[in-house]
Design a protein around this motif. Structure first.
Motif, PDB file in Angstrom:
ATOM      1  N   ASP A   1       0.829  -1.208   0.000  1.00  0.00           N
ATOM      2  CA  ASP A   1       0.000   0.000   0.000  1.00  0.00           C
ATOM      3  C   ASP A   1       0.865   1.260   0.000  1.00  0.00           C
ATOM      4  O   ASP A   1       0.614   2.217  -0.745  1.00  0.00           O
ATOM      5  CB  ASP A   1      -0.912  -0.029   1.225  1.00  0.00           C
ATOM      6  CG  ASP A   1      -2.109   0.907   1.101  1.00  0.00           C
ATOM      7  OD1 ASP A   1      -2.361   1.425  -0.004  1.00  0.00           O
ATOM      8  OD2 ASP A   1      -2.797   1.114   2.110  1.00  0.00           O
ATOM      9  N   VAL A   2       1.904   1.279   0.834  1.00  0.00           N
ATOM     10  CA  VAL A   2       2.813   2.424   0.883  1.00  0.00           C
ATOM     11  C   VAL A   2       3.476   2.643  -0.473  1.00  0.00           C
ATOM     12  O   VAL A   2       3.523   3.760  -0.998  1.00  0.00           O
ATOM     13  CB  VAL A   2       3.883   2.219   1.974  1.00  0.00           C
ATOM     14  CG1 VAL A   2       5.026   3.225   1.819  1.00  0.00           C
ATOM     15  CG2 VAL A   2       3.265   2.341   3.365  1.00  0.00           C
ATOM     16  N   TRP A   3       3.980   1.565  -1.064  1.00  0.00           N
ATOM     17  CA  TRP A   3       4.692   1.700  -2.337  1.00  0.00           C
ATOM     18  C   TRP A   3       3.751   2.060  -3.483  1.00  0.00           C
ATOM     19  O   TRP A   3       4.152   2.782  -4.410  1.00  0.00           O
ATOM     20  CB  TRP A   3       5.464   0.421  -2.645  1.00  0.00           C
ATOM     21  CG  TRP A   3       6.715   0.291  -1.826  1.00  0.00           C
ATOM     22  CD1 TRP A   3       6.971  -0.623  -0.854  1.00  0.00           C
ATOM     23  CD2 TRP A   3       7.874   1.127  -1.908  1.00  0.00           C
ATOM     24  NE1 TRP A   3       8.210  -0.410  -0.312  1.00  0.00           N
ATOM     25  CE2 TRP A   3       8.786   0.652  -0.946  1.00  0.00           C
ATOM     26  CE3 TRP A   3       8.220   2.233  -2.679  1.00  0.00           C
ATOM     27  CZ2 TRP A   3      10.043   1.243  -0.741  1.00  0.00           C
ATOM     28  CZ3 TRP A   3       9.459   2.819  -2.493  1.00  0.00           C
ATOM     29  CH2 TRP A   3      10.361   2.324  -1.536  1.00  0.00           C
ATOM     30  N   ALA A   4       2.515   1.597  -3.448  1.00  0.00           N
ATOM     31  CA  ALA A   4       1.569   1.988  -4.494  1.00  0.00           C
ATOM     32  C   ALA A   4       1.351   3.494  -4.478  1.00  0.00           C
ATOM     33  O   ALA A   4       1.294   4.143  -5.529  1.00  0.00           O
ATOM     34  CB  ALA A   4       0.241   1.250  -4.307  1.00  0.00           C
ATOM     35  N   THR A   5       1.239   4.068  -3.278  1.00  0.00           N
ATOM     36  CA  THR A   5       1.100   5.517  -3.164  1.00  0.00           C
ATOM     37  C   THR A   5       2.345   6.226  -3.669  1.00  0.00           C
ATOM     38  O   THR A   5       2.275   7.188  -4.450  1.00  0.00           O
ATOM     39  CB  THR A   5       0.819   5.914  -1.706  1.00  0.00           C
ATOM     40  OG1 THR A   5      -0.397   5.302  -1.266  1.00  0.00           O
ATOM     41  CG2 THR A   5       0.697   7.423  -1.562  1.00  0.00           C
ATOM     42  N   ALA A   6       3.517   5.759  -3.233  1.00  0.00           N
ATOM     43  CA  ALA A   6       4.770   6.410  -3.619  1.00  0.00           C
ATOM     44  C   ALA A   6       4.978   6.381  -5.132  1.00  0.00           C
ATOM     45  O   ALA A   6       5.387   7.383  -5.736  1.00  0.00           O
ATOM     46  CB  ALA A   6       5.943   5.732  -2.911  1.00  0.00           C
ATOM     47  N   LEU A   7       4.681   5.245  -5.761  1.00  0.00           N
ATOM     48  CA  LEU A   7       4.886   5.136  -7.201  1.00  0.00           C
ATOM     49  C   LEU A   7       3.865   5.939  -7.983  1.00  0.00           C
ATOM     50  O   LEU A   7       4.156   6.386  -9.094  1.00  0.00           O
ATOM     51  CB  LEU A   7       4.848   3.666  -7.646  1.00  0.00           C
ATOM     52  CG  LEU A   7       6.222   2.977  -7.703  1.00  0.00           C
ATOM     53  CD1 LEU A   7       6.759   2.750  -6.300  1.00  0.00           C
ATOM     54  CD2 LEU A   7       6.130   1.658  -8.458  1.00  0.00           C
ATOM     55  N   PHE A   8       2.668   6.128  -7.409  1.00  0.00           N
ATOM     56  CA  PHE A   8       1.714   6.981  -8.110  1.00  0.00           C
ATOM     57  C   PHE A   8       2.163   8.435  -8.055  1.00  0.00           C
ATOM     58  O   PHE A   8       1.993   9.185  -9.025  1.00  0.00           O
ATOM     59  CB  PHE A   8       0.305   6.841  -7.534  1.00  0.00           C
ATOM     60  CG  PHE A   8      -0.728   7.550  -8.368  1.00  0.00           C
ATOM     61  CD1 PHE A   8      -1.166   7.008  -9.562  1.00  0.00           C
ATOM     62  CD2 PHE A   8      -1.225   8.783  -7.987  1.00  0.00           C
ATOM     63  CE1 PHE A   8      -2.091   7.673 -10.355  1.00  0.00           C
ATOM     64  CE2 PHE A   8      -2.152   9.460  -8.764  1.00  0.00           C
ATOM     65  CZ  PHE A   8      -2.585   8.897  -9.959  1.00  0.00           C
ATOM     66  N   VAL A   9       2.748   8.849  -6.945  1.00  0.00           N
ATOM     67  CA  VAL A   9       3.262  10.209  -6.831  1.00  0.00           C
ATOM     68  C   VAL A   9       4.369  10.433  -7.861  1.00  0.00           C
ATOM     69  O   VAL A   9       4.399  11.459  -8.550  1.00  0.00           O
ATOM     70  CB  VAL A   9       3.789  10.469  -5.401  1.00  0.00           C
ATOM     71  CG1 VAL A   9       4.550  11.799  -5.328  1.00  0.00           C
ATOM     72  CG2 VAL A   9       2.634  10.467  -4.405  1.00  0.00           C
ATOM     73  N   ASP A  10       5.281   9.472  -7.997  1.00  0.00           N
ATOM     74  CA  ASP A  10       6.393   9.606  -8.949  1.00  0.00           C
ATOM     75  C   ASP A  10       6.828   8.206  -9.380  1.00  0.00           C
ATOM     76  O   ASP A  10       7.618   7.558  -8.674  1.00  0.00           O
ATOM     77  CB  ASP A  10       7.562  10.355  -8.320  1.00  0.00           C
ATOM     78  CG  ASP A  10       8.651  10.706  -9.324  1.00  0.00           C
ATOM     79  OD1 ASP A  10       8.856   9.945 -10.287  1.00  0.00           O
ATOM     80  OD2 ASP A  10       9.317  11.747  -9.138  1.00  0.00           O
ATOM     81  N   PRO A  11       6.332   7.703 -10.514  1.00  0.00           N
ATOM     82  CA  PRO A  11       6.661   6.332 -10.934  1.00  0.00           C
ATOM     83  C   PRO A  11       8.157   6.085 -11.103  1.00  0.00           C
ATOM     84  O   PRO A  11       8.640   4.999 -10.775  1.00  0.00           O
ATOM     85  CB  PRO A  11       5.909   6.185 -12.257  1.00  0.00           C
ATOM     86  CG  PRO A  11       4.780   7.156 -12.166  1.00  0.00           C
ATOM     87  CD  PRO A  11       5.336   8.322 -11.405  1.00  0.00           C
ATOM     88  N   VAL A  12       8.894   7.060 -11.603  1.00  0.00           N
ATOM     89  CA  VAL A  12      10.318   6.853 -11.859  1.00  0.00           C
ATOM     90  C   VAL A  12      11.104   6.794 -10.554  1.00  0.00           C
ATOM     91  O   VAL A  12      11.813   5.819 -10.268  1.00  0.00           O
ATOM     92  CB  VAL A  12      10.870   7.960 -12.780  1.00  0.00           C
ATOM     93  CG1 VAL A  12      12.385   7.798 -12.941  1.00  0.00           C
ATOM     94  CG2 VAL A  12      10.189   7.924 -14.140  1.00  0.00           C
ATOM     95  N   ALA A  13      10.990   7.845  -9.738  1.00  0.00           N
ATOM     96  CA  ALA A  13      11.702   7.860  -8.463  1.00  0.00           C
ATOM     97  C   ALA A  13      11.193   6.756  -7.536  1.00  0.00           C
ATOM     98  O   ALA A  13      11.966   6.164  -6.778  1.00  0.00           O
ATOM     99  CB  ALA A  13      11.552   9.221  -7.788  1.00  0.00           C
ATOM    100  N   GLY A  14       9.893   6.466  -7.614  1.00  0.00           N
ATOM    101  CA  GLY A  14       9.333   5.415  -6.770  1.00  0.00           C
ATOM    102  C   GLY A  14       9.894   4.048  -7.106  1.00  0.00           C
ATOM    103  O   GLY A  14      10.209   3.251  -6.217  1.00  0.00           O
ATOM    104  N   ARG A  15      10.036   3.746  -8.382  1.00  0.00           N
ATOM    105  CA  ARG A  15      10.589   2.449  -8.782  1.00  0.00           C
ATOM    106  C   ARG A  15      12.047   2.318  -8.332  1.00  0.00           C
ATOM    107  O   ARG A  15      12.486   1.243  -7.920  1.00  0.00           O
ATOM    108  CB  ARG A  15      10.483   2.278 -10.292  1.00  0.00           C
ATOM    109  CG  ARG A  15       9.127   1.782 -10.756  1.00  0.00           C
ATOM    110  CD  ARG A  15       9.042   1.755 -12.259  1.00  0.00           C
ATOM    111  NE  ARG A  15       7.906   0.966 -12.729  1.00  0.00           N
ATOM    112  CZ  ARG A  15       7.416   1.037 -13.951  1.00  0.00           C
ATOM    113  NH1 ARG A  15       7.964   1.861 -14.840  1.00  0.00           N
ATOM    114  NH2 ARG A  15       6.385   0.296 -14.308  1.00  0.00           N
ATOM    115  N   GLU A  16      12.804   3.410  -8.418  1.00  0.00           N
ATOM    116  CA  GLU A  16      14.190   3.366  -7.972  1.00  0.00           C
ATOM    117  C   GLU A  16      14.272   3.090  -6.475  1.00  0.00           C
ATOM    118  O   GLU A  16      15.079   2.279  -6.016  1.00  0.00           O
ATOM    119  CB  GLU A  16      14.885   4.686  -8.307  1.00  0.00           C
ATOM    120  CG  GLU A  16      15.075   4.915  -9.806  1.00  0.00           C
ATOM    121  CD  GLU A  16      15.668   6.272 -10.114  1.00  0.00           C
ATOM    122  OE1 GLU A  16      15.855   7.075  -9.160  1.00  0.00           O
ATOM    123  OE2 GLU A  16      15.948   6.543 -11.297  1.00  0.00           O
ATOM    124  N   ALA A  17      13.416   3.751  -5.695  1.00  0.00           N
ATOM    125  CA  ALA A  17      13.408   3.537  -4.248  1.00  0.00           C
ATOM    126  C   ALA A  17      12.928   2.130  -3.911  1.00  0.00           C
ATOM    127  O   ALA A  17      13.471   1.478  -3.006  1.00  0.00           O
ATOM    128  CB  ALA A  17      12.521   4.582  -3.571  1.00  0.00           C
TER     129      ALA A  17
END
Length: 263
Positions: A234-250
Motif C-alpha cells: 500500500d505504501v509503495w503503491a502511493t509512492a509510485l503513483f506520486v512519482d513512478p520513476v523515483a518510486g521504482r528506484e526507491a
C-alpha cells in the motif's frame, strides 16, 4: 480507492487439476472504516472448523472497528482527532498510535519522501494513508490460526491473502481494473500469500498528495504493487503513483521483493 476488482478463486483446471472438484468457499462482508471489507475462505469446512472460521472472521471485524475508533478522521471522537485538537496527551493514547507513527517514519525514509504522514491542513499529521494496509494485514492474521483453509481479505480493492495452520496455500485470481475504462480488466495475477494494493485517482479523484509540492497529484492512471505484505504494498503503491520513476528506484533499493504495474 484501489482499482482492483474483487478476487475470485483460480479455476480448477489451472490450479487444482481439471478433474478436481471445486473447493467449498464462504464469503463474509462488513462495512467498516468507511468501505466494504470482504473475507473469502476456501477449504473443506466441517461443522467445528466452520465455527472456527466464523470466530476468526468476527475477530477480523472487531480489530478493524477498533482501528476505526482510534484513527478515523471522520469521527470527531476518535483518538486521532482528539490528539490533533490537543484534547488527548500522546502518553495516554493507545499504543497503536506509536506503532503507526514509527511505521510512517520508516515509510517516509524508504520511499525517499514520496510517502509522508505530515500534511499541512490536516493537523500536521495524517497517518491514514498507511493505516488501512497496516490494519487489514494485522486483522487478517486472525484467519491464519484456522487450520486447513486458504483466505483472502479485500478492503476496497486492497488485498491480503494467506493460509491457515497446516494448509497448502492456493492462489486467488485478482483482476486489475483499467482506470481509463471502468469495469475493464487490464491485467490479472495470482496471489497465494502476500498483499496487493492499488493507488490512483479514478475512483476518489485528486486525493493523493505530492509531499514535495504540497499539492495533489493531478494525472490519470493507477499503480498496483504486490509482494510479501499489504502494509508495504500500500505504501509503495502511493509512492509510485506520486512519482513512478523515483518510486521504482526507491522500491528496487529498499524492497526488491515487491513488484509494480503502472497504468
Amino acid at each position: 480507492m484501489s482499482a482492483v476488482t474483487a478476487p475470485r478463486p483460480a479455476t480448477a483446471s489451472s490450479h487444482e487439476g481439471s478433474s478436481a472438484p471445486a473447493t467449498p468457499r464462504r464469503a463474509f462482508v462488513e462495512q467498516v472504516m468507511g468501505l466494504p471489507v470482504s473475507v473469502h475462505v476456501r477449504g473443506e469446512l466441517p461443522a467445528v472448523q466452520a465455527t472456527e472460521v466464523e470466530e476468526a472472521v468476527g475477530q477480523v471485524w472487531s480489530f478493524l472497528h477498533k482501528v476505526d475508533e482510534l484513527f478515523s478522521t471522520w469521527r470527531p471522537d476518535s483518538e486521532l482527532m482528539r490528539l490533533r485538537r490537543g484534547e488527548l496527551d500522546g502518553a495516554d493514547a493507545h499504543p497503536w498510535h506509536e506503532e503507526v507513527a514509527q511505521l510512517c517514519a520508516q515509510a517516509q525514509q524508504r520511499t525517499g519522501g514520496l510517502f509522508t504522514a505530515a500534511y499541512p491542513g490536516s493537523g500536521g499529521y495524517d497517518p491514514t494513508g498507511l493505516v488501512k494496509g497496516w490494519a487489514v494485514e494485522k486483522a487478517a492474521a486472525h484467519l491464519a490460526n484456522v487450520p486447513g483453509i486458504s483466505w483472502c481479505v479485500n478492503a476496497g480493492g486492497d488485498i491480503v491473502a494467506g493460509a491457515g495452520r497446516g494448509a497448502r496455500p492456493t492462489s486467488w485470481r485478482v483482476g486489475i481494473e483499467d482506470p481509463r475504462s471502468p469495469g475493464t480488466v487490464a491485467a490479472s495475477l495470482d496471489l497465494a500469500i502476500g498483499g496487493l494494493a492499488t493507488s490512483g485517482t479514478a475512483a476518489r479523484g485528486l486525493h493523493i498528495g505530492d509531499p514535495r509540492t504540497g499539492g495533489a497529484v493531478d494525472r490519470a492512471g493507477s499503480v498496483t504493487v504486490w509482494g510479501p505484505g499489504l502494509l508495504w504494498a500500500d505504501v509503495w503503491a502511493t509512492a509510485l503513483f506520486v512519482d513512478p520513476v523515483a518510486g521504482r528506484e526507491a522500491l528496487a533499493a529498499h524492497d526488491p521483493a515487491y513488484r509494480s504495474f503502472v497504468l
